[in-house]
Design an enzyme around this catalytic site. Structure first.
Site, short mmCIF file in Angstrom:
data_model
loop_
_atom_site.label_atom_id
_atom_site.label_comp_id
_atom_site.label_asym_id
_atom_site.label_seq_id
_atom_site.Cartn_x
_atom_site.Cartn_y
_atom_site.Cartn_z
CB SER A 142 65.10 -58.72 33.07
OG SER A 142 65.68 -59.41 31.88
CG ASP A 191 65.16 -63.38 34.22
OD1 ASP A 191 65.14 -62.07 34.34
OD2 ASP A 191 64.24 -63.56 33.63
#
Length: 299
Positions: A44, A173
């Site tokens: 991320s 993610d």
């Protein structure tokens, strides 16, 4: 001792949204010590910071770009506007009307520093970007080919960003499976340094969390559980954990505050890295008790 003569080490940068701005202090610490990791793995926001550093930007360069990018709400809005679809074809290619789901690839193209190349192969430090393969139900480390789509997949938090299609994968993610990917760097005869910026949800004056706060907070709790389990099973040589819980995941407009609140991390990192890599400066910085406020050494 020259910059290239230190023992090899690898760097893992974790996810945490705006809290990941604290990663900059560790990058600056490495610059001031004259050391560079042999490999970087990021999830991320950690993947984005890692990409900038792997592209040859210094920690100071990344700090300047971040401060300039998130200087005020109007500047951010202008960049988001640049990322809009410019034709009906692009609009429908994005999936048409999907309220609350942004196109991460388009956003990154207007938010990332121009020095970041299009492909992994053009980076100066090998980089692994963590994402989650939605339909294969596994984590995946991407380290070749198109860089922007990999980074977009790594930040694609569900309900905020739409999933990213990359080749034959649909990505979300990276923190869903691996929010702090130090395990991807172990077992290769080098020290592993990790920076955990996940934090935890904080009470806001007794108010119940909004639906978005509850969703993001639940994700943070899940990531905390994953990280704590991994640290108990096979910890890295060194892990830094700045106190970032006072900031929300989307508090990018508070970049100066985040940098100020976590500023002690740089000296802590310099001393701990110098000790780990047997370099001058191991005794510099604050006292051991103060250091433990922002950094935890796991040796």
């Amino acid at each position: 001792m020259g910059a290239a003569s230190h023992p090899p080490f690898a760097l893992a940068l974790g996810g945490g949204g705006a809290r990941g701005i604290a990663h900059i202090h560790v990058l600056e610490a490495m610059d001031e010590l004259g050391v560079r990791p042999a490999r970087i793995a990021g999830s991320s926001i950690g993947a984005m910071m890692g990409a900038g550093y792997a592209a040859g930007l210094t920690g100071a360069d990344i700090r300047a770009h971040t401060l300039e990018t998130f200087v005020h709400r109007r500047a951010v809005a202008a960049r988001v506007w640049q990322a809009r679809p410019t034709s009906l074809r692009d609009f429908f290619a994005d999936g048409g009307v999907r309220f609350g789901q942004l196109n991460a690839v388009r956003l990154l193209k207007v938010f990332l520093p121009s020095a970041i190349p299009e492909r992994f192969e053009d980076l100066s430090i090998p980089l692994g970007v963590m994402a989650t393969d939605f339909f294969a139900h596994v984590e995946c480390e991407i380290d070749s080919g198109d860089l922007v789509s990999a980074l977009a997949g790594s930040i694609a938090l569900p309900a905020v960003f739409r999933p990213v299609r990359r080749e034959d994968r649909v990505l979300i993610d990276g923190g869903i499976f691996n929010p702090l990917p130090f395990d991807r760097l172990s077992g290769q005869g080098r020290a592993v340094v990790a920076v955990d910026v996940n934090g935890a949800p904080q009470a806001r004056g007794g108010l119940l969390p909004t639906p978005m706060e509850a969703m993001v907070g639940a994700s943070q709790l899940m990531m905390m559980s994953i990280i704590e389990t991994k640290l108990r099973v096979d910890p890295p040589d060194l892990v830094f954990r700045p106190d970032v819980s006072a900031f929300r995941v989307f508090d990018f407009l508070r970049t100066p505050e985040i940098l100020s609140a976590t500023s002690g991390l740089k000296e802590d990192a310099k001393r701990a890295l110098a000790r780990l890599l047997d370099r001058p400066g191991a005794e510099a910085g604050r006292s051991g008790a103060a250091a433990r406020e922002t950094a935890v050494a796991v040796i």
